[in-house]
Motif scaffolding. Structure first.
Motif, short mmCIF file in Angstrom:
data_model
loop_
_atom_site.label_atom_id
_atom_site.label_comp_id
_atom_site.label_asym_id
_atom_site.label_seq_id
_atom_site.Cartn_x
_atom_site.Cartn_y
_atom_site.Cartn_z
N SER A 55 -31.85 58.61 11.08
CA SER A 55 -31.19 57.66 11.98
C SER A 55 -30.22 56.85 11.13
N LEU A 56 -28.94 56.97 11.42
CA LEU A 56 -27.93 56.12 10.76
C LEU A 56 -27.41 55.17 11.82
N LYS A 57 -27.65 53.88 11.62
CA LYS A 57 -27.31 52.90 12.65
C LYS A 57 -26.35 51.83 12.14
N GLN A 58 -25.54 51.35 13.05
CA GLN A 58 -24.71 50.18 12.74
C GLN A 58 -25.63 48.95 12.77
N MET A 59 -25.43 48.03 11.84
CA MET A 59 -26.39 46.92 11.69
C MET A 59 -25.68 45.56 11.64
N ASP A 60 -26.32 44.57 12.24
CA ASP A 60 -25.85 43.18 12.11
C ASP A 60 -26.45 42.57 10.85
N VAL A 61 -25.72 41.62 10.27
CA VAL A 61 -26.26 40.95 9.08
C VAL A 61 -26.27 39.44 9.31
N SER A 62 -26.59 38.73 8.24
CA SER A 62 -26.70 37.27 8.33
C SER A 62 -25.36 36.64 8.68
N ILE A 63 -25.45 35.42 9.19
CA ILE A 63 -24.28 34.56 9.34
C ILE A 63 -24.54 33.36 8.44
N PRO A 64 -23.73 33.09 7.43
CA PRO A 64 -22.50 33.78 7.05
C PRO A 64 -22.80 35.15 6.41
N ASP A 268 -25.10 45.12 3.03
CA ASP A 268 -25.33 43.71 3.36
C ASP A 268 -24.25 43.14 4.28
N HIS A 269 -23.20 43.90 4.48
CA HIS A 269 -22.13 43.55 5.43
C HIS A 269 -21.17 44.72 5.47
N GLN A 410 -19.50 41.17 9.96
CA GLN A 410 -20.90 40.82 10.19
C GLN A 410 -21.63 41.88 11.02
N ASP A 411 -20.86 42.65 11.81
CA ASP A 411 -21.52 43.52 12.79
C ASP A 411 -21.38 45.00 12.48
N ASP A 412 -20.90 45.33 11.26
CA ASP A 412 -20.66 46.75 10.96
C ASP A 412 -21.26 47.14 9.61
N LYS A 426 -30.10 47.68 18.05
CA LYS A 426 -29.21 47.53 16.89
C LYS A 426 -29.99 46.78 15.81
N PRO A 427 -30.18 47.41 14.66
CA PRO A 427 -30.97 46.72 13.63
C PRO A 427 -30.26 45.47 13.11
N HIS A 428 -31.04 44.56 12.59
CA HIS A 428 -30.54 43.38 11.90
C HIS A 428 -31.08 43.47 10.48
N ILE A 429 -30.33 42.93 9.52
CA ILE A 429 -30.75 43.06 8.12
C ILE A 429 -32.16 42.48 7.87
N CYS A 430 -32.57 41.49 8.66
CA CYS A 430 -33.92 40.93 8.51
C CYS A 430 -35.01 41.93 8.92
N ASP A 431 -34.62 43.01 9.60
CA ASP A 431 -35.62 44.00 10.04
C ASP A 431 -36.06 44.93 8.90
N ILE A 432 -35.28 44.99 7.83
CA ILE A 432 -35.56 46.02 6.81
C ILE A 432 -36.86 45.73 6.05
N ALA A 433 -37.06 44.48 5.63
CA ALA A 433 -38.28 44.16 4.86
C ALA A 433 -39.54 44.48 5.67
#
Lengths: 454, 200
Positions: A55-64, A268-269, A410-412, A426-433
């Motif tokens: 699964s290769l997904k586009q992911m959201d990351v932190s703001i900023p 990470d972004h 931030q969204d790619d 859509k995964p978020h970077i906080c989901d990885i851990a």
């Protein structure tokens, strides 16, 4: 013979080798859309093969969407108001004095600390915001902004190996200003040494979690994104060739995996082209919210009395609140709320050649949750693609261009896992851990911001 | 953290850089939200000690007055900074004893360097015999024997000297400790690398 008996009949080491393991390759600043493009056009054949069964997904990351904040979200599963890293620089409590947050500023345990509690060993290479290297059950080489290899290495016994491998912490970005040829050469050199180190530690060390991160991608993107976009650019091939090498490393790692090892990748972004750099402190100054004590202030340390708001790189706006800052002028409560709303409205109205510059202005409570809300920025800006927000204090214009051609998005970002059965979101970077913890059979702390994707 | 008052006492020849350092240190302290007051020797002589001359007795009275105000400020939680020549060891030590929370900074600078700088044009006049009892020329300067900090303004920049002083204040618990992960050189390197990527 039952399965348990069969396991008991095997030697201990063989039983251990059946334990679940996770390998994650980090590519700093590599967009999902770019990997899709490079898989489709044949630039990254190894990755394309892996993607077919993953699964290769586009992911959201932190703001900023900066590496220090985002990678800390990655390795803690928590948001900035929990882990405490809001950017590459921050202010000391009750002061305008700048400090550079580092691994000791991170307020919550790292993924590898939690795994260590379960006796699981981790090897962590070049993850930003892990300097200085703190003791862990395993080995760690700190990433950006590490300055001293000795302080970046744990355990210290690893240092001679790194010296022998001629390991380098980071390319010299200064070279981009001298010559693109020299810069590219430097990026290739750092990558080659990093590649060798990653493979060496992969083969030589015992681990349940292995993280190898490439940050040269981000440096390449900042200075040479234009070379990617323009196929006729003199450095187009130099850019694409770098990704061929990255693909080579992906193949070398993937070929080493056994069936008990899960393979993951993430960034990470993302990145996109810069149209204009936008200076938030200039805007605040120009609109009467901010004053400095000199004409060319080096930083917000030179804030003048009477200021009502200031910005820290890249998109963080702080209200100069009474009681929070030495020269605070804004009363908490109604005055604070009114000012936040006024600034947000003003920012939303910024345009460039008729195009809106700002996509969204968030209030801190929209994006942060946790015990560190007090030190969070009061407003956070998310810009539209093309508008790179900066915290510079000495600019005399709202927008201009510098040497940089690429900016963070931030969204790619991307997330890859070599299994198809993952959550349909859509995964978020906080989901990885939490995903890694679940894969390795470790209890996920109840306060993580992310969700396991499996 | 509630502020603990103290007195930061600069001593050194005229032109050694006491006032310059006092203002840099003051600015840094204010960033920590501390209440600070500077008692500058030249300023004090225009009001608090107006009319006093430069005899040993008058000089002692001047320093005792500055020390008295510093004591009042310190015991009320203010960081009092004295920037006066204060040439006599005995009086400085007397003030130290009275105040208790006392940090002495010796701003060392060779007489010839001070004379060369001669910011106020006083050395030229003193050497020409126009100013009697001028410290270092025609009046003694007694170096402190155990100052908390010694800086040398002929060999280091004011910023470096100020950092030394601030570090000592942190060590002594008068300033909140900054977590030192990066050395000064490393911090410059971090700044440089963040600047190169447009983050600073």
């Amino acid at each position: 013979m039952g399965i348990l008996d069969r396991l008991r009949s095997l030697g201990k080491s063989q039983v251990e080798s059946k334990e679940k393991k996770v390998v994650l390759l980090g590519l700093d600043g590599t967009p999902y859309t770019l990997l899709k493009q490079f898989c489709a056009d044949g630039t990254m054949p190894n990755l394309a093969k892996i993607v077919a069964s993953s699964s290769l997904k586009q992911m959201d990351v932190s703001i900023p969407e900066v590496s220090s904040t985002s990678w800390t979200c990655f390795y803690t599963g928590m948001n900035p108001a929990q882990h405490g890293i809001f950017g590459f620089l921050d202010l000391q409590p009750n002061s305008y004095k700048i400090y550079f947050p580092n691994s000791k500023s991170v307020k919550v345990p790292a993924l590898w600390d939690i795994l260590g509690n379960y006796g699981k060993r981790s090897v962590v290479i070049n993850v930003p915001e892990t300097y200085p290297a703190k003791p862990l059950n395993g080995s760690l080489i700190s990433g950006f902004v590490a300055t001293d290899l000795k302080k970046a290495t744990y355990p210290p016994e690893l240092l001679p190996t790194l010296t022998e491998l001629k390991y380098r912490l980071d390319p010299d970005a200064q070279k981009a200003r001298e010559s693109k040829d020299v810069f590219l050469e430097d990026i290739y050199d750092v990558f080659e040494k990093r590649r060798k180190t990653i493979l060496h530690l992969f083969d030589q060390e015992k681990w349940s979690l292995f993280i190898g991160t490439i940050t040269e991608t981000d440096r390449l993107h900042h200075f040479m994104w234009d070379a990617l976009v323009d196929k006729n650019h003199p450095y187009h091939n130099g850019f694409v060739d770098f990704y061929r090498r990255v693909d080579g490393l992906i193949g070398e790692v993937y070929d080493r995996l056994d069936s008990n090892t899960t393979f993951m990748m993430c960034s990470d972004h993302g990145f996109t082209s810069i149209e204009q750099q936008v200076y938030l402190n200039f805007w605040l100054k120009d609109n009467g919210y901010l004053k400095f004590t000199s004409d060319q202030p080096k930083s917000v340390e030179e804030i003048a009395p009477g200021s009502r708001a200031f910005a820290l790189d890249p998109t963080r706006i702080y209200i100069n609140l009474k009681g929070k800052y030495p020269q605070g002028t804004v009363e908490p409560g109604a005055e604070y709320e009114k000012l936040r709303a006024e600034i947000a409205d003003g920012l939303r109205a910024i345009t460039y050649q008729g195009k809106p510059v700002i996509k969204k202005v968030f209030m801190k409570e929209d994006v942060f949750r946790g015990p560190l809300m007090e030190q969070s920025p009061d407003l956070i800006v998310l810009s539209n693609y093309g508008f790179d927000m900066k915290g510079s204090t000495n600019k005399q214009v709202l927008m201009d261009r510098e040497i940089f051609t690429g900016m963070h998005t931030q969204d790619d970002a991307h997330f890859l896992i070599n299994r198809k059965d993952i959550l349909d979101k859509k995964p978020h970077i906080c989901d990885i851990a939490p995903t890694i913890m679940k894969e390795l059979g470790v209890a996920i702390p109840s306060d993580v911001s992310g969700t396991a994707l499996i | 953290m509630s502020q603990k008052g103290f007195t930061l006492w600069f001593t050194g020849l005229s032109g050694a850089g006491k006032t310059t350092l006092a203002h840099i240190v003051e600015a840094e302290m204010r960033k920590h939200n501390l209440r600070v007051e500077i008692l500058d020797g030249d300023v004090v002589r225009t009001n608090l000690s107006k009319g006093l001359g430069f005899s040993k007795e008058d000089r002692d009275t001047n320093i005792r007055r500055i020390g008295f105000v510093c004591h009042l400020l310190s015991r009320n939680g203010v960081a009092a900074i004295s920037a006066a020549i204060s040439p006599y060891r005995e009086i400085r030590d007397e003030v130290r004893k009275t105040i208790g929370d006392f940090v002495e900074v010796y701003v060392h600078c060779p007489l010839e360097v001070c004379a060369q700088r001669d910011v106020k044009g006083l050395y030229a006049k003193a050497m020409a015999g126009e100013i009697p009892s001028f410290t270092g020329v025609s009046d003694p300067y007694e170096e402190p024997l155990n100052p908390e900090v010694v800086v040398d303004s002929s060999k280091e920049t004011p910023e470096v000297s100020a950092k030394k002083i601030l570090k000592k204040l942190e060590e002594l618990g008068y300033l909140p400790k900054t977590e030192e992960v990066y050395s000064e050189e490393e911090e410059e390197e971090v700044k440089r690398r963040l600047e190169e990527l447009g983050y600073f």
